[in-house]
Design an enzyme around this catalytic site. Structure first.
Site, short mmCIF file in Angstrom:
data_model
loop_
_atom_site.label_atom_id
_atom_site.label_comp_id
_atom_site.label_asym_id
_atom_site.label_seq_id
_atom_site.Cartn_x
_atom_site.Cartn_y
_atom_site.Cartn_z
N GLN A 126 -4.78 14.60 3.11
CA GLN A 126 -3.81 14.47 4.20
C GLN A 126 -2.41 14.86 3.70
O GLN A 126 -1.85 14.19 2.83
CB GLN A 126 -3.81 13.03 4.69
CG GLN A 126 -2.87 12.73 5.83
CD GLN A 126 -3.01 11.27 6.27
OE1 GLN A 126 -3.39 10.40 5.50
NE2 GLN A 126 -2.69 10.99 7.52
N GLY A 127 -1.85 15.94 4.23
CA GLY A 127 -0.53 16.44 3.81
C GLY A 127 0.57 15.96 4.73
O GLY A 127 1.08 16.74 5.55
N TYR A 128 0.93 14.69 4.62
CA TYR A 128 1.98 14.11 5.45
C TYR A 128 3.26 13.86 4.64
O TYR A 128 4.29 14.47 4.86
CB TYR A 128 1.51 12.79 6.07
CG TYR A 128 0.68 12.91 7.32
CD1 TYR A 128 0.01 14.07 7.68
CD2 TYR A 128 0.54 11.82 8.18
CE1 TYR A 128 -0.76 14.17 8.82
CE2 TYR A 128 -0.23 11.90 9.35
CZ TYR A 128 -0.87 13.07 9.65
OH TYR A 128 -1.63 13.15 10.79
N SER A 129 3.20 12.89 3.72
CA SER A 129 4.40 12.41 3.03
C SER A 129 5.06 13.49 2.18
O SER A 129 4.39 14.34 1.59
CB SER A 129 4.07 11.21 2.14
OG SER A 129 3.67 10.11 2.92
N SER A 161 -3.49 11.59 -1.42
CA SER A 161 -4.68 10.97 -2.00
C SER A 161 -5.80 11.98 -2.18
O SER A 161 -6.17 12.70 -1.25
CB SER A 161 -5.16 9.82 -1.11
OG SER A 161 -4.19 8.81 -1.00
N GLU A 244 -6.96 6.41 11.68
CA GLU A 244 -6.97 5.85 10.33
C GLU A 244 -7.15 4.34 10.35
O GLU A 244 -7.70 3.76 9.42
CB GLU A 244 -5.67 6.22 9.61
CG GLU A 244 -5.60 5.78 8.16
CD GLU A 244 -4.33 6.26 7.47
OE1 GLU A 244 -4.33 6.34 6.23
OE2 GLU A 244 -3.35 6.56 8.17
N SER A 367 4.83 2.14 5.44
CA SER A 367 5.30 1.00 4.66
C SER A 367 5.56 -0.21 5.56
O SER A 367 5.75 -0.10 6.77
CB SER A 367 6.59 1.36 3.91
OG SER A 367 7.68 1.49 4.83
N ASN A 368 5.60 -1.39 4.93
CA ASN A 368 5.87 -2.61 5.69
C ASN A 368 7.19 -2.51 6.44
O ASN A 368 7.31 -2.97 7.58
CB ASN A 368 5.90 -3.81 4.75
CG ASN A 368 4.50 -4.30 4.39
OD1 ASN A 368 3.51 -3.62 4.64
ND2 ASN A 368 4.43 -5.48 3.80
N GLU A 369 8.20 -1.92 5.81
CA GLU A 369 9.51 -1.83 6.45
C GLU A 369 9.44 -0.99 7.73
O GLU A 369 10.01 -1.36 8.76
CB GLU A 369 10.53 -1.23 5.47
CG GLU A 369 10.86 -2.12 4.28
CD GLU A 369 9.79 -2.11 3.20
OE1 GLU A 369 9.89 -2.92 2.27
OE2 GLU A 369 8.85 -1.28 3.28
#
Length: 388
Positions: A126-129, A161, A244, A367-369
């Site tokens: 997966q090419g996201y971040s 990943s 996901e 992320s949690n934030e």
């Protein structure tokens, strides 16, 4: 129509009969922080499953799946985890990209890409971040240009990943010059085995390399390998994130329960369960796990109605924080022994690996934030956080 219990029994029977012989040693292998374990053998197991029709069980029959209902899919993932079967190698292709192509892909894309996913013959990442667009995905800077026949992709992705084991990557790239935020993005399918793609594994706290940096330097893919229309990549990418957080989360929780039960047994053996503070934390962990399960069931109920709600973000925060705290509790239960590695090659034990790798749970997949911002702004209607 096969009932859920009949389907569950069929899954359980097949796993019992097939996790034997050459596959028996794969029980419990792989998973977060342990993706390096027996990768070739686990891929062989995946193809063995495919030959028997046990991959992509929730996909429609016309695309190679079993057309399992939501309840049957939950049963499959729970039984798979209860059997301590090896972590799936093809998760990203089967659970993320496949459903996305079924929902948004062209007939030609489905015919080309779905069968190799069903057969576990092509692996995806997966090419996201990106370095400046992690949880803030709308800040993507990787760009792509099309000359009518070919997309040319230039940029960098990070925390990708299993990219070093993958054949293809679905990439969110900016395809409209001058566009900002979630506008002007497109969702491209890019082969990794080509000039112009440089994959660099990142060594993690655990000493392993599940994550990678991926550099695209005028990497190429056919013009037809765009999912959805140009500029509609944000909509497609958000749908992928929804997939996901689907039914496989119930199987994840079976694994969490096994970790907790094993930790409770360790606490009883080494006497730490006699400490009232440790006992209290173990009890709270059990309560937290029940909360995770019920929230997941609520989330799936919303998804079945066609509109997953805030449960997805709530669930992600809760299970990620719970799992990180379980790693911290494990170190308390282990005591001084948790600080020591057992001789050469100084590999980590399961509790040490859990403690270190679970740091990432609160970061990846949103992320949690960021999840708190989503809940605050989109669900509760609170004022938006100040942004530069």
């Amino acid at each position: 129509m096969t009932s859920v219990e009949e389907f569950r029994a069929e899954v359980r029977s097949w796993l019992r009969a097939n996790l034997t012989g050459e596959f028996a040693a794969l029980r419990g292998r792989g998973g977060p922080g342990r993706e390096h374990e027996a990768l070739a053998e686990r891929l062989g197991w995946e193809r063995h499953m495919a030959a028997a029709g046990w991959t992509c069980v929730g996909w429609p029959v016309e695309y190679g799946g079993r057309g399992a209902t939501l309840e049957q899919q939950v049963a499959f993932h729970e039984e798979y985890a209860l059997a301590d079967a090896p972590a799936r190698v093809n998760h990203i292709g089967e659970q993320l990209l496949g459903p996305t192509l079924i929902a948004f892909g062209t007939p030609e894309q489905r015919a080309r890409f779905l069968p190799p996913i069903v057969k576990a013959e092509e692996l995806w990442c997966q090419g996201y971040s990106e370095p400046d667009a992690g949880s803030d995905l709308a800040n993507v800077r990787t760009r792509a240009e099309c000359d009518g026949e070919t997309w040319t992709v230039t940029g960098q992705k990070i925390w990708t990943s299993l990219a070093h084991e993958s054949d293809w990557c679905f990439v969110v790239a900016r395809t409209e010059p001058g566009s900002v935020r979630h506008h002007g993005l497109s969702y491209l399918l890019v082969p990794l085995d080509q000039p112009g793609v440089d994959i660099r594994p990142i060594t993690q706290l655990t000493g392993t390399s599940e994550f990678n940096e991926v550099f695209f330097d005028r990497a190429r893919t056919p013009a037809s390998n765009i999912v959805g229309a140009p500029g509609e990549g944000w909509k497609v990418a958000m749908a992928t994130l929804g997939f996901e957080r689907g039914v496989s989360t119930l199987g994840q929780q079976v694994g969490f329960r096994r970790e907790l039960e094993t930790l409770i047994e360790l606490a009883r053996r080494n006497g730490s369960a006699d400490d009232p503070l440790i006992r209290d934390r173990l009890a709270r962990a059990w309560i937290g796990l029940e909360t995770i399960r019920f929230n997941a069931l609520r989330m799936l109920d919303g998804a079945a109605a066609g509109a997953p709600g805030p449960e997805a973000s709530i669930g992600k925060i809760y299970w990620a924080t719970w799992h990180r705290e379980l790693g911290e509790l494990a170190m308390e239960v282990c005591g001084a022994d948790g600080l020591l590695a057992a001789g050469e090659p100084y590999d980590l034990d399961d509790w040490q690996r859990l403690f270190l790798f679970s740091r990432s749970d609160t970061i990846y997949a949103g992320s949690n934030e960021i999840q708190r911002n989503i809940i605050a702004e989109r669900v509760l209607g609170l004022p938006r956080e100040a942004r530069p």
